[in-house]
Design a protein around this motif. Structure first.
Motif, PDB file in Angstrom:
ATOM      1  N   ASP A 182       0.807  -1.222   0.000  1.00  0.00           N
ATOM      2  CA  ASP A 182       0.000   0.000   0.000  1.00  0.00           C
ATOM      3  C   ASP A 182       0.840   1.272   0.000  1.00  0.00           C
ATOM      4  O   ASP A 182       0.492   2.252  -0.659  1.00  0.00           O
ATOM      5  CB  ASP A 182      -0.939   0.013   1.201  1.00  0.00           C
ATOM      6  N   ASP A 183       1.956   1.270   0.727  1.00  0.00           N
ATOM      7  CA  ASP A 183       2.721   2.509   0.861  1.00  0.00           C
ATOM      8  C   ASP A 183       3.510   2.875  -0.388  1.00  0.00           C
ATOM      9  O   ASP A 183       4.009   3.995  -0.495  1.00  0.00           O
ATOM     10  CB  ASP A 183       3.671   2.428   2.053  1.00  0.00           C
ATOM     11  N   VAL A 184       3.626   1.954  -1.349  1.00  0.00           N
ATOM     12  CA  VAL A 184       4.347   2.275  -2.585  1.00  0.00           C
ATOM     13  C   VAL A 184       3.399   2.458  -3.772  1.00  0.00           C
ATOM     14  O   VAL A 184       3.840   2.842  -4.860  1.00  0.00           O
ATOM     15  CB  VAL A 184       5.416   1.213  -2.927  1.00  0.00           C
ATOM     16  N   TYR A 185       2.115   2.201  -3.546  1.00  0.00           N
ATOM     17  CA  TYR A 185       1.147   2.362  -4.628  1.00  0.00           C
ATOM     18  C   TYR A 185       0.586   3.777  -4.611  1.00  0.00           C
ATOM     19  O   TYR A 185       0.141   4.281  -3.577  1.00  0.00           O
ATOM     20  CB  TYR A 185       0.011   1.349  -4.490  1.00  0.00           C
ATOM     21  N   LEU A 186       0.622   4.428  -5.779  1.00  0.00           N
ATOM     22  CA  LEU A 186       0.159   5.798  -5.904  1.00  0.00           C
ATOM     23  C   LEU A 186      -1.118   5.854  -6.734  1.00  0.00           C
ATOM     24  O   LEU A 186      -1.453   4.911  -7.460  1.00  0.00           O
ATOM     25  CB  LEU A 186       1.238   6.673  -6.559  1.00  0.00           C
ATOM     26  N   GLU A 187      -1.805   6.966  -6.642  1.00  0.00           N
ATOM     27  CA  GLU A 187      -3.026   7.150  -7.425  1.00  0.00           C
ATOM     28  C   GLU A 187      -2.719   7.086  -8.915  1.00  0.00           C
ATOM     29  O   GLU A 187      -1.628   7.449  -9.361  1.00  0.00           O
ATOM     30  CB  GLU A 187      -3.676   8.489  -7.081  1.00  0.00           C
ATOM     31  N   GLY A 188      -3.704   6.617  -9.670  1.00  0.00           N
ATOM     32  CA  GLY A 188      -3.541   6.557 -11.116  1.00  0.00           C
ATOM     33  C   GLY A 188      -2.752   5.361 -11.599  1.00  0.00           C
ATOM     34  O   GLY A 188      -2.273   5.345 -12.736  1.00  0.00           O
ATOM     35  N   GLY A 189      -2.584   4.356 -10.737  1.00  0.00           N
ATOM     36  CA  GLY A 189      -1.884   3.147 -11.153  1.00  0.00           C
ATOM     37  C   GLY A 189      -0.380   3.272 -11.184  1.00  0.00           C
ATOM     38  O   GLY A 189       0.300   2.472 -11.828  1.00  0.00           O
ATOM     39  N   ARG A 190       0.170   4.273 -10.481  1.00  0.00           N
ATOM     40  CA  ARG A 190       1.619   4.449 -10.465  1.00  0.00           C
ATOM     41  C   ARG A 190       2.216   3.843  -9.199  1.00  0.00           C
ATOM     42  O   ARG A 190       1.525   3.605  -8.220  1.00  0.00           O
ATOM     43  CB  ARG A 190       1.974   5.933 -10.551  1.00  0.00           C
ATOM     44  N   VAL A 191       3.516   3.566  -9.266  1.00  0.00           N
ATOM     45  CA  VAL A 191       4.246   3.014  -8.126  1.00  0.00           C
ATOM     46  C   VAL A 191       5.377   3.965  -7.779  1.00  0.00           C
ATOM     47  O   VAL A 191       6.083   4.467  -8.667  1.00  0.00           O
ATOM     48  CB  VAL A 191       4.800   1.610  -8.454  1.00  0.00           C
ATOM     49  N   ASP A 192       5.564   4.224  -6.498  1.00  0.00           N
ATOM     50  CA  ASP A 192       6.637   5.098  -6.040  1.00  0.00           C
ATOM     51  C   ASP A 192       7.938   4.299  -6.008  1.00  0.00           C
ATOM     52  O   ASP A 192       8.373   3.811  -4.972  1.00  0.00           O
ATOM     53  CB  ASP A 192       6.296   5.643  -4.651  1.00  0.00           C
ATOM     54  N   THR A 193       8.564   4.162  -7.163  1.00  0.00           N
ATOM     55  CA  THR A 193       9.755   3.311  -7.279  1.00  0.00           C
ATOM     56  C   THR A 193      10.919   3.815  -6.446  1.00  0.00           C
ATOM     57  O   THR A 193      11.808   3.037  -6.081  1.00  0.00           O
ATOM     58  CB  THR A 193      10.202   3.201  -8.752  1.00  0.00           C
ATOM     59  N   ALA A 194      10.940   5.098  -6.125  1.00  0.00           N
ATOM     60  CA  ALA A 194      12.066   5.668  -5.384  1.00  0.00           C
ATOM     61  C   ALA A 194      12.173   5.136  -3.963  1.00  0.00           C
ATOM     62  O   ALA A 194      13.220   5.282  -3.328  1.00  0.00           O
ATOM     63  CB  ALA A 194      11.970   7.194  -5.363  1.00  0.00           C
ATOM     64  N   VAL A 195      11.116   4.512  -3.444  1.00  0.00           N
ATOM     65  CA  VAL A 195      11.178   3.980  -2.085  1.00  0.00           C
ATOM     66  C   VAL A 195      11.375   2.465  -2.064  1.00  0.00           C
ATOM     67  O   VAL A 195      11.443   1.868  -0.991  1.00  0.00           O
ATOM     68  CB  VAL A 195       9.908   4.337  -1.279  1.00  0.00           C
ATOM     69  N   LEU A 196      11.509   1.834  -3.219  1.00  0.00           N
ATOM     70  CA  LEU A 196      11.568   0.376  -3.272  1.00  0.00           C
ATOM     71  C   LEU A 196      12.922  -0.203  -2.866  1.00  0.00           C
ATOM     72  O   LEU A 196      12.991  -1.314  -2.350  1.00  0.00           O
ATOM     73  CB  LEU A 196      11.222  -0.116  -4.683  1.00  0.00           C
ATOM     74  N   ALA A 197      14.022   0.499  -3.144  1.00  0.00           N
ATOM     75  CA  ALA A 197      15.370  -0.038  -2.938  1.00  0.00           C
ATOM     76  C   ALA A 197      15.549  -1.366  -3.670  1.00  0.00           C
ATOM     77  O   ALA A 197      15.973  -2.362  -3.096  1.00  0.00           O
ATOM     78  CB  ALA A 197      15.678  -0.211  -1.450  1.00  0.00           C
ATOM     79  N   PRO A 198      15.243  -1.395  -4.980  1.00  0.00           N
ATOM     80  CA  PRO A 198      15.359  -2.653  -5.718  1.00  0.00           C
ATOM     81  C   PRO A 198      16.808  -3.067  -5.918  1.00  0.00           C
ATOM     82  O   PRO A 198      17.710  -2.237  -5.992  1.00  0.00           O
ATOM     83  CB  PRO A 198      14.684  -2.335  -7.059  1.00  0.00           C
ATOM     84  N   VAL A 199      17.002  -4.371  -6.000  1.00  0.00           N
ATOM     85  CA  VAL A 199      18.329  -4.948  -6.198  1.00  0.00           C
ATOM     86  C   VAL A 199      18.375  -5.593  -7.581  1.00  0.00           C
ATOM     87  O   VAL A 199      17.452  -6.315  -7.974  1.00  0.00           O
ATOM     88  CB  VAL A 199      18.646  -5.995  -5.115  1.00  0.00           C
ATOM     89  N   GLY A 200      19.445  -5.307  -8.343  1.00  0.00           N
ATOM     90  CA  GLY A 200      19.629  -5.886  -9.661  1.00  0.00           C
ATOM     91  C   GLY A 200      20.873  -6.746  -9.714  1.00  0.00           C
ATOM     92  O   GLY A 200      21.654  -6.804  -8.759  1.00  0.00           O
ATOM     93  N   ARG A 201      21.077  -7.392 -10.844  1.00  0.00           N
ATOM     94  CA  ARG A 201      22.201  -8.309 -11.020  1.00  0.00           C
ATOM     95  C   ARG A 201      23.270  -7.662 -11.887  1.00  0.00           C
ATOM     96  O   ARG A 201      22.991  -7.064 -12.926  1.00  0.00           O
ATOM     97  CB  ARG A 201      21.699  -9.589 -11.691  1.00  0.00           C
ATOM     98  N   LEU A 202      24.526  -7.782 -11.443  1.00  0.00           N
ATOM     99  CA  LEU A 202      25.704  -7.347 -12.196  1.00  0.00           C
ATOM    100  C   LEU A 202      26.680  -8.516 -12.222  1.00  0.00           C
ATOM    101  O   LEU A 202      27.299  -8.810 -11.203  1.00  0.00           O
ATOM    102  CB  LEU A 202      26.392  -6.158 -11.536  1.00  0.00           C
ATOM    103  N   ALA A 203      26.816  -9.195 -13.362  1.00  0.00           N
ATOM    104  CA  ALA A 203      27.685 -10.367 -13.446  1.00  0.00           C
ATOM    105  C   ALA A 203      27.356 -11.297 -12.277  1.00  0.00           C
ATOM    106  O   ALA A 203      26.208 -11.692 -12.117  1.00  0.00           O
ATOM    107  CB  ALA A 203      29.146  -9.961 -13.478  1.00  0.00           C
ATOM    108  N   ALA A 204      28.342 -11.614 -11.423  1.00  0.00           N
ATOM    109  CA  ALA A 204      28.087 -12.507 -10.293  1.00  0.00           C
ATOM    110  C   ALA A 204      27.798 -11.737  -9.021  1.00  0.00           C
ATOM    111  O   ALA A 204      27.807 -12.309  -7.930  1.00  0.00           O
ATOM    112  CB  ALA A 204      29.284 -13.429 -10.081  1.00  0.00           C
TER     113      ALA A 204
END
Length: 238
Positions: free
Chosen positions: A163-185
């Motif tokens: 709920d805290d990352v979902y915004l009105e209009g179907g948007r997501v507040d990606t700046a608060v997610l702290a997502p992790v991605g992959r770089l080689a190993a």
């Protein structure tokens, strides 16, 4: 350097892909076997492929022996269901540990100490702490190449968004997610955002700079260069 792809063996090709197609989103895939055993494993050959219906894709190699099918693939093939969970920094360690090749009878949620949450449509559980999870049903399953790689496309039937990352209009507040991605190993934390153009002084400041390490290792340390690195790309061997 120009490299003829036909001159590369599979491990060399894999190393080039994982080091140059970066950063890659991690599909932390949860499934349930036909016997009811939950499975959880990360895949970085993962992306979106369609909008209507919403569709995502996962490429899955065999286990490190090059022959045995991974439990995630077997479960998706046999049950037609899976969940894609978003990896964020608070659960990065559990995600990494879930990449180990556990026996099929082991529940990875229990093995790495993660709480399950029920889904609305599919039987497979989702990661309770994941701020985003997508319930999927199998749309298609096909093989790629000569080494037993499989690609599955899943149709998303439910989105779970905290709920805290979902915004009105179907948007997501990606700046608060702290997502992790992959770089080689290794992994990367997505912790900055920008739009272009950028100031020339800022560009000059970043030109040639190495990425900052969050783990305290030397700036030129590389997991791939270590003797214990797993060629399967999953986890470092002990």
């Amino acid at each position: 350097m120009i490299i003829d792809a036909d001159d590369l063996d599979p491990i060399q090709t894999y190393k080039l892909f994982i080091a140059t197609v970066v950063p890659r989103a991690i599909g932390w895939i949860s499934t349930l076997s036909v016997d009811g055993v939950a499975n959880l494993a990360p895949f970085s050959f993962f992306t979106v492929v369609g909008r209507k219906p919403p569709m995502i894709s996962i490429s899955m190699q065999p286990r490190s022996d090059g022959v045995t099918l991974k439990d995630s693939y077997v479960n998706i093939r046999d049950t037609g269901e899976f969940v894609a969970n978003l990896v964020t920094l608070p659960v990065a360690s559990e995600m990494h540990r879930s990449a180990q090749e556990f026996p099929s009878e082991v529940d990875e949620f229990e093995a790495v100490g993660l709480e399950k949450a029920a889904c609305s449509v599919v039987r497979a559980p989702r990661v309770a702490l994941a701020p985003v999870a997508m319930e999927c049903v199998l749309d298609r399953d096909f093989s790629v190449g000569d080494l037993g790689d499989h690609v599955v496309w899943g149709r998303v039937v439910r989105f779970h968004i905290r709920d805290d990352v979902y915004l009105e209009g179907g948007r997501v507040d990606t700046a608060v997610l702290a997502p992790v991605g992959r770089l080689a190993a290794e992994y990367t934390l997505v912790d900055n955002v920008f739009t272009t153009p950028l100031d020339a002084e800022l560009l000059a400041h970043h030109d040639g700079r190495r990425m900052q390490r969050l783990d305290g290792k030397p700036v030129d340390w590389s997991a791939v260069a270590q003797a214990g690195w797993s060629a399967s790309g999953s986890v470092m061997k002990e």
